[in-house]
Design a protein around this motif. Structure first.
Motif: not given
Ligand SMILES: Cc1cn([C@H]2C[C@H](O)[C@@H](COP(=O)(O)OP(=O)(O)O[C@H]3O[C@@H](C)C(=O)[C@@H](O)[C@H]3O)O2)c(=O)[nH]c1=O
Length: 176
Positions: A64-68, A76-78, A133-135, A160-162
């Protein structure tokens, strides 16, 4: 000049090749619920095409939601986990390391760490279930991108993010 009509177009013929679409990369000792499927790229002189997800061979939960995501070199995203969604990360370029850690106390793979090097050299669709948990670390020298096709849409009013800091000593992995 005769007026062009839709009937002048020629339908693509059915085709088949032996490369299995989204074949599971079997790894018996994966963290429970994690799935890795190989992505196949088909190239021609114009470029290439990689199927990231498909219901052709099995039912899928439509994304339902796709992003790049674009990851700068060294970024690092962790550490994160989601309580309600599965992430489905399509990694097709760059040199990306995805590290998974199972902190689900009831999991048969509790406290198992999984290190996956993916991207240009190993194109995969990685399904990460809730609470795993993932990074993600871009270990390359250039920007890498990946597509996330989670099973739920992202609601900014109720993300939905911890998270915990990337160098928390409770996780037996150090990003270098
Ligand atoms: C997930 C998401 C974030 N955002 C915004 C929120 C924030 O300002 C910016 C970056 O979002 P986040 O910091 O949540 O994204 P980030 O922590 O970089 O998470 C990403 O990295 C990997 C590890 C994952 O597991 C995914 O969840 C992916 O979202 O984008 C959206 O606008 N739409 C979205 O669907």
């Amino acid at each position: 000049m005769q007026t062009l009509s839709l009937d002048d177009f020629v339908d693509d013929k059915p085709w088949h090749d032996d490369t299995p679409l989204l074949e599971d990369i079997s790894s018996a000792d994966l963290i429970a619920g994690v799935r890795i499927q190989r992505l196949i790229t088909r190239a021609d002189k114009r470029g290439d095409l990689t199927v990231l997800i498909s219901a052709l061979l099995e039912p899928i939960s439509p994304p339902p939601h796709v992003y790049l995501v674009s990851a700068e070199p060294g970024s690092i995203r962790a550490w994160v986990y989601h309580k309600r969604q599965s992430d489905r990360l399509a990694c097709t370029n760059g040199d990306i390391r995805v590290v998974l850690y199972d902190l689900r106390k009831d999991s048969p793979t509790y406290q198992k760490l999984e290190i996956l090097d993916v991207g240009a050299a190993n194109k995969v669709l990685l399904t990460i279930p809730p609470y795993v948990v993932h990074g993600v670390h871009n270990r390359g020298k250039s920007t890498a991108t990946f597509v996330n096709m989670p099973t739920n849409f992202y609601d900014p009013k109720n993300p939905d993010k911890a998270r915990i800091r990337f160098d928390h000593p409770g996780i037996p992995y150090r990003f270098e």
